[in-house]
Design a protein around this motif. Sequence first.
Motif, PDB file in Angstrom:
ATOM      1  N   MET A 130      15.456  26.098 -11.004  1.00 15.60           N
ATOM      2  CA  MET A 130      14.038  26.334 -11.180  1.00 15.60           C
ATOM      3  C   MET A 130      13.749  27.793 -10.830  1.00 15.60           C
ATOM      4  O   MET A 130      14.086  28.287  -9.771  1.00 15.60           O
ATOM      5  CB  MET A 130      13.257  25.387 -10.267  1.00 15.60           C
ATOM      6  CG  MET A 130      11.796  25.571 -10.322  1.00 15.60           C
ATOM      7  SD  MET A 130      11.072  24.328  -9.260  1.00 15.60           S
ATOM      8  CE  MET A 130       9.424  24.457  -9.690  1.00 15.60           C
ATOM      9  N   THR A 131      13.147  28.514 -11.728  1.00  9.15           N
ATOM     10  CA  THR A 131      12.813  29.925 -11.514  1.00  9.15           C
ATOM     11  C   THR A 131      11.493  30.011 -10.768  1.00  9.15           C
ATOM     12  O   THR A 131      10.558  29.285 -11.063  1.00  9.15           O
ATOM     13  CB  THR A 131      12.632  30.643 -12.857  1.00  9.15           C
ATOM     14  OG1 THR A 131      13.221  29.914 -13.895  1.00  9.15           O
ATOM     15  CG2 THR A 131      13.224  31.997 -12.820  1.00  9.15           C
ATOM     16  N   GLN A 132      11.473  30.929  -9.831  1.00 10.46           N
ATOM     17  CA  GLN A 132      10.248  31.083  -9.048  1.00 10.46           C
ATOM     18  C   GLN A 132       9.521  32.334  -9.534  1.00 10.46           C
ATOM     19  O   GLN A 132      10.125  33.381  -9.748  1.00 10.46           O
ATOM     20  CB  GLN A 132      10.582  31.209  -7.564  1.00 10.46           C
ATOM     21  CG  GLN A 132       9.416  30.949  -6.695  1.00 10.46           C
ATOM     22  CD  GLN A 132       9.844  30.770  -5.243  1.00 10.46           C
ATOM     23  OE1 GLN A 132      10.912  31.206  -4.862  1.00 10.46           O
ATOM     24  NE2 GLN A 132       9.010  30.131  -4.468  1.00 10.46           N
ATOM     25  N   ASN A 133       8.216  32.216  -9.700  1.00  5.49           N
ATOM     26  CA  ASN A 133       7.397  33.340 -10.144  1.00  5.49           C
ATOM     27  C   ASN A 133       6.797  34.035  -8.930  1.00  5.49           C
ATOM     28  O   ASN A 133       6.481  33.404  -7.930  1.00  5.49           O
ATOM     29  CB  ASN A 133       6.263  32.855 -11.059  1.00  5.49           C
ATOM     30  CG  ASN A 133       6.806  32.227 -12.323  1.00  5.49           C
ATOM     31  OD1 ASN A 133       7.782  32.708 -12.875  1.00  5.49           O
ATOM     32  ND2 ASN A 133       6.172  31.155 -12.770  1.00  5.49           N
ATOM     33  N   PHE A 134       6.632  35.365  -9.032  1.00 10.60           N
ATOM     34  CA  PHE A 134       6.058  36.151  -7.938  1.00 10.60           C
ATOM     35  C   PHE A 134       4.852  36.915  -8.450  1.00 10.60           C
ATOM     36  O   PHE A 134       4.843  37.393  -9.588  1.00 10.60           O
ATOM     37  CB  PHE A 134       7.092  37.143  -7.389  1.00 10.60           C
ATOM     38  CG  PHE A 134       8.263  36.470  -6.749  1.00 10.60           C
ATOM     39  CD1 PHE A 134       8.211  36.112  -5.412  1.00 10.60           C
ATOM     40  CD2 PHE A 134       9.414  36.185  -7.465  1.00 10.60           C
ATOM     41  CE1 PHE A 134       9.275  35.484  -4.808  1.00 10.60           C
ATOM     42  CE2 PHE A 134      10.480  35.566  -6.871  1.00 10.60           C
ATOM     43  CZ  PHE A 134      10.418  35.205  -5.527  1.00 10.60           C
ATOM     44  N   ASP A 135       3.851  37.044  -7.594  1.00  9.12           N
ATOM     45  CA  ASP A 135       2.672  37.814  -7.993  1.00  9.12           C
ATOM     46  C   ASP A 135       2.904  39.297  -7.712  1.00  9.12           C
ATOM     47  O   ASP A 135       3.991  39.711  -7.307  1.00  9.12           O
ATOM     48  CB  ASP A 135       1.406  37.294  -7.284  1.00  9.12           C
ATOM     49  CG  ASP A 135       1.421  37.492  -5.785  1.00  9.12           C
ATOM     50  OD1 ASP A 135       2.373  38.113  -5.271  1.00  9.12           O
ATOM     51  OD2 ASP A 135       0.472  37.027  -5.132  1.00  9.12           O
TER      52      ASP A 135
ATOM     53  N   GLY B 290       4.425  40.216  -4.312  1.00 11.07           N
ATOM     54  CA  GLY B 290       5.700  39.615  -3.951  1.00 11.07           C
ATOM     55  C   GLY B 290       5.601  38.217  -3.385  1.00 11.07           C
ATOM     56  O   GLY B 290       6.583  37.680  -2.893  1.00 11.07           O
ATOM     57  N   ASN B 291       4.425  37.623  -3.440  1.00  9.39           N
ATOM     58  CA  ASN B 291       4.261  36.258  -2.940  1.00  9.39           C
ATOM     59  C   ASN B 291       4.585  35.272  -4.058  1.00  9.39           C
ATOM     60  O   ASN B 291       4.143  35.441  -5.195  1.00  9.39           O
ATOM     61  CB  ASN B 291       2.821  36.027  -2.461  1.00  9.39           C
ATOM     62  CG  ASN B 291       2.466  36.940  -1.308  1.00  9.39           C
ATOM     63  OD1 ASN B 291       3.284  37.183  -0.445  1.00  9.39           O
ATOM     64  ND2 ASN B 291       1.244  37.429  -1.309  1.00  9.39           N
ATOM     65  N   PRO B 292       5.346  34.221  -3.734  1.00  5.12           N
ATOM     66  CA  PRO B 292       5.690  33.254  -4.780  1.00  5.12           C
ATOM     67  C   PRO B 292       4.467  32.414  -5.165  1.00  5.12           C
ATOM     68  O   PRO B 292       3.597  32.150  -4.349  1.00  5.12           O
ATOM     69  CB  PRO B 292       6.752  32.375  -4.118  1.00  5.12           C
ATOM     70  CG  PRO B 292       6.545  32.543  -2.660  1.00  5.12           C
ATOM     71  CD  PRO B 292       5.957  33.895  -2.450  1.00  5.12           C
ATOM     72  N   PHE B 293       4.400  32.058  -6.439  1.00  2.20           N
ATOM     73  CA  PHE B 293       3.341  31.163  -6.889  1.00  2.20           C
ATOM     74  C   PHE B 293       3.900  30.271  -7.989  1.00  2.20           C
ATOM     75  O   PHE B 293       4.921  30.575  -8.605  1.00  2.20           O
ATOM     76  CB  PHE B 293       2.112  31.939  -7.383  1.00  2.20           C
ATOM     77  CG  PHE B 293       2.297  32.606  -8.720  1.00  2.20           C
ATOM     78  CD1 PHE B 293       1.914  31.957  -9.891  1.00  2.20           C
ATOM     79  CD2 PHE B 293       2.852  33.866  -8.824  1.00  2.20           C
ATOM     80  CE1 PHE B 293       2.082  32.564 -11.122  1.00  2.20           C
ATOM     81  CE2 PHE B 293       3.021  34.474 -10.036  1.00  2.20           C
ATOM     82  CZ  PHE B 293       2.629  33.826 -11.198  1.00  2.20           C
ATOM     83  N   GLU B 294       3.210  29.151  -8.163  1.00  7.06           N
ATOM     84  CA  GLU B 294       3.632  28.217  -9.203  1.00  7.06           C
ATOM     85  C   GLU B 294       2.664  28.321 -10.373  1.00  7.06           C
ATOM     86  O   GLU B 294       1.472  28.592 -10.178  1.00  7.06           O
ATOM     87  CB  GLU B 294       3.634  26.792  -8.645  1.00  7.06           C
ATOM     88  CG  GLU B 294       4.668  26.605  -7.547  1.00  7.06           C
ATOM     89  CD  GLU B 294       4.661  25.194  -6.988  1.00  7.06           C
ATOM     90  OE1 GLU B 294       4.191  24.274  -7.702  1.00  7.06           O
ATOM     91  OE2 GLU B 294       5.115  25.021  -5.858  1.00  7.06           O
TER      92      GLU B 294
ATOM     93  N   PRO C 173      -4.411  24.829  -3.921  1.00 12.37           N
ATOM     94  CA  PRO C 173      -3.308  24.110  -3.270  1.00 12.37           C
ATOM     95  C   PRO C 173      -3.409  24.239  -1.756  1.00 12.37           C
ATOM     96  O   PRO C 173      -3.969  25.199  -1.230  1.00 12.37           O
ATOM     97  CB  PRO C 173      -2.061  24.813  -3.806  1.00 12.37           C
ATOM     98  CG  PRO C 173      -2.523  26.157  -4.232  1.00 12.37           C
ATOM     99  CD  PRO C 173      -3.957  25.991  -4.652  1.00 12.37           C
ATOM    100  N   ALA C 174      -2.856  23.267  -1.060  1.00 19.37           N
ATOM    101  CA  ALA C 174      -2.873  23.288   0.399  1.00 19.37           C
ATOM    102  C   ALA C 174      -2.025  24.453   0.895  1.00 19.37           C
ATOM    103  O   ALA C 174      -0.994  24.787   0.319  1.00 19.37           O
ATOM    104  CB  ALA C 174      -2.327  21.974   0.942  1.00 19.37           C
ATOM    105  N   HIS C 175      -2.486  25.070   1.979  1.00 17.44           N
ATOM    106  CA  HIS C 175      -1.762  26.217   2.546  1.00 17.44           C
ATOM    107  C   HIS C 175      -0.535  25.720   3.292  1.00 17.44           C
ATOM    108  O   HIS C 175      -0.607  24.789   4.083  1.00 17.44           O
ATOM    109  CB  HIS C 175      -2.679  26.987   3.502  1.00 17.44           C
ATOM    110  CG  HIS C 175      -2.000  28.119   4.178  1.00 17.44           C
ATOM    111  ND1 HIS C 175      -1.626  29.267   3.518  1.00 17.44           N
ATOM    112  CD2 HIS C 175      -1.597  28.284   5.471  1.00 17.44           C
ATOM    113  CE1 HIS C 175      -1.044  30.087   4.372  1.00 17.44           C
ATOM    114  NE2 HIS C 175      -1.009  29.514   5.563  1.00 17.44           N
ATOM    115  N   GLU C 176       0.586  26.358   3.030  1.00 20.54           N
ATOM    116  CA  GLU C 176       1.818  25.995   3.707  1.00 20.54           C
ATOM    117  C   GLU C 176       2.096  27.035   4.793  1.00 20.54           C
ATOM    118  O   GLU C 176       2.210  28.222   4.516  1.00 20.54           O
ATOM    119  CB  GLU C 176       2.982  25.957   2.718  1.00 20.54           C
ATOM    120  CG  GLU C 176       2.835  24.860   1.686  1.00 20.54           C
ATOM    121  CD  GLU C 176       3.994  24.840   0.711  1.00 20.54           C
ATOM    122  OE1 GLU C 176       5.079  25.348   1.074  1.00 20.54           O
ATOM    123  OE2 GLU C 176       3.813  24.326  -0.393  1.00 20.54           O
ATOM    124  N   VAL C 177       2.215  26.555   6.016  1.00 11.29           N
ATOM    125  CA  VAL C 177       2.468  27.442   7.155  1.00 11.29           C
ATOM    126  C   VAL C 177       3.968  27.708   7.231  1.00 11.29           C
ATOM    127  O   VAL C 177       4.759  26.777   7.232  1.00 11.29           O
ATOM    128  CB  VAL C 177       1.971  26.796   8.468  1.00 11.29           C
ATOM    129  CG1 VAL C 177       2.260  27.697   9.647  1.00 11.29           C
ATOM    130  CG2 VAL C 177       0.487  26.496   8.373  1.00 11.29           C
TER     131      VAL C 177
END
Length: 161
Positions: free
Chosen positions: A1-6, A9-13, A22-26
């Motif tokens: 699965m390829t991950q996209n970055f904004d 540099g933060n990953p997003f789906e 989406p819920a924030h992931e700590v």
Amino acid sequence: MTQNFDLFGNPFEPLDRKRGRPAHEVTDKNRNRVKMLVALGWANPRIANALAVSLPTLRKNYFHELKGRDASRDQLEARRLELAWELAEKGNVGAFKEFGRLLERNDRMEIERELSSSPPPEKQPAAERLGKKLMNERRALDADAELTAELEREASQHARH
């Protein structure tokens, strides 16, 4: 699965998920980021903007990091000293020089703290500020008193003759 970055540099789906935010992931990285920003003196709204979360989400998920605001700067400085010393012990000359600079800075800070904790010297009461009219009136009274004293001296000298 390829991950996209904004852009930052933060990953997003991609947006093929449910509606709503989406819920924030700590993560540990975000916890450390919050600790660092708190140590730098950033306000909570600014930190929330940096993490792209709302202020209530920041308070909810990073309560413990925000609570230690007073001690966080000292903890950051202690960690910097510790890292510089570890590198200096391994023979890094640049780290040894940096440790020396940090040590001097710490000494200056302690001296400033000590000076600020000592009681300030007692101040002389401020001189009464007078307006022009009052100053002229006092000068006139002083001149009148001097003239009267001079006249009395002359009268006493003439009385002896």
